[in-house]
Design a protein around this motif. Structure first.
Motif, mmCIF file in Angstrom:
data_model
loop_
_atom_site.group_PDB
_atom_site.id
_atom_site.type_symbol
_atom_site.label_atom_id
_atom_site.label_comp_id
_atom_site.label_asym_id
_atom_site.label_seq_id
_atom_site.Cartn_x
_atom_site.Cartn_y
_atom_site.Cartn_z
ATOM 1 N N PRO A 33 1.296 -0.761 0.090
ATOM 2 C CA PRO A 33 0.530 0.252 0.112
ATOM 3 C C PRO A 33 0.944 1.241 0.117
ATOM 4 O O PRO A 33 1.730 1.476 0.623
ATOM 5 C CB PRO A 33 -0.533 0.170 1.228
ATOM 6 N N TYR A 66 -2.693 -0.054 -4.175
ATOM 7 C CA TYR A 66 -2.625 -1.065 -3.344
ATOM 8 C C TYR A 66 -1.796 -1.658 -5.170
ATOM 9 O O TYR A 66 -2.026 -1.581 -5.991
ATOM 10 C CB TYR A 66 -3.036 -2.037 -2.759
ATOM 11 N N ARG A 125 -1.329 -1.504 -10.337
ATOM 12 C CA ARG A 125 -1.408 -0.489 -8.436
ATOM 13 C C ARG A 125 -2.778 0.053 -9.354
ATOM 14 O O ARG A 125 -3.508 0.525 -10.911
ATOM 15 C CB ARG A 125 -0.807 0.438 -8.550
ATOM 16 N N TYR A 184 -7.766 1.999 -3.053
ATOM 17 C CA TYR A 184 -9.151 1.679 -2.541
ATOM 18 C C TYR A 184 -10.449 1.784 -3.656
ATOM 19 O O TYR A 184 -11.131 0.306 -3.146
ATOM 20 C CB TYR A 184 -9.268 2.322 -1.257
ATOM 21 N N CYS A 221 -7.666 -7.529 3.410
ATOM 22 C CA CYS A 221 -6.736 -7.291 2.551
ATOM 23 C C CYS A 221 -5.375 -7.824 3.663
ATOM 24 O O CYS A 221 -6.158 -6.804 4.763
ATOM 25 C CB CYS A 221 -6.517 -5.976 2.243
ATOM 26 N N CYS A 272 -1.816 -7.212 3.810
ATOM 27 C CA CYS A 272 -0.317 -6.208 3.318
ATOM 28 C C CYS A 272 0.662 -6.406 3.729
ATOM 29 O O CYS A 272 0.784 -6.593 5.216
ATOM 30 C CB CYS A 272 -0.740 -4.960 3.319
#
Length: 102
Positions: free
Chosen positions: A40, A54, A73, A76, A99, A101
């Motif tokens: 992120p 992301y 990429r 959101y 998610c 990450c």
């Protein structure tokens, strides 16, 4: 009554399958589609507006895909759009994206 009980037992009996070995359990599957959402990045745009995007990585060996690996990429809000589209046409109900990450 006894015949009905026998039919139910037959219908719910497990299939005889080969025991899975550790090699089978951890081997690369015959067909796979992996999608990871990672890395992120929060950006402060003009006017101090922030947004987070992301990296979405895809890897597959499915023949239907021309590209076997790709990375893009996405913000959101793109995930919100996807959830709304899935819910709109779904009989299941609400979707939840998780998610994790790394």
């Amino acid at each position: 009554m006894m015949a009905e009980s026998d039919n139910t037992a037959d219908a719910t009996r497990r299939l005889n399958v080969k025991k899975q070995t550790l090699d089978d359990a951890y081997a690369i599957p015959a067909n796979f589609l992996e999608i990871d959402v990672v890395n992120p990045m929060t950006t402060i745009a003009a006017g101090k507006k922030r947004y987070t995007d992301y990296e979405v990585r895809m890897r597959t060996n499915l023949p239907v895909f021309k590209v076997k690996e790709s990375s893009v990429r996405r913000r959101y809000s793109d995930f919100e759009w996807l959830r709304n589209e899935l819910e709109r046409d779904s009989k299941v109900g609400r979707f939840c994206f998780v998610c994790v990450c790394t």
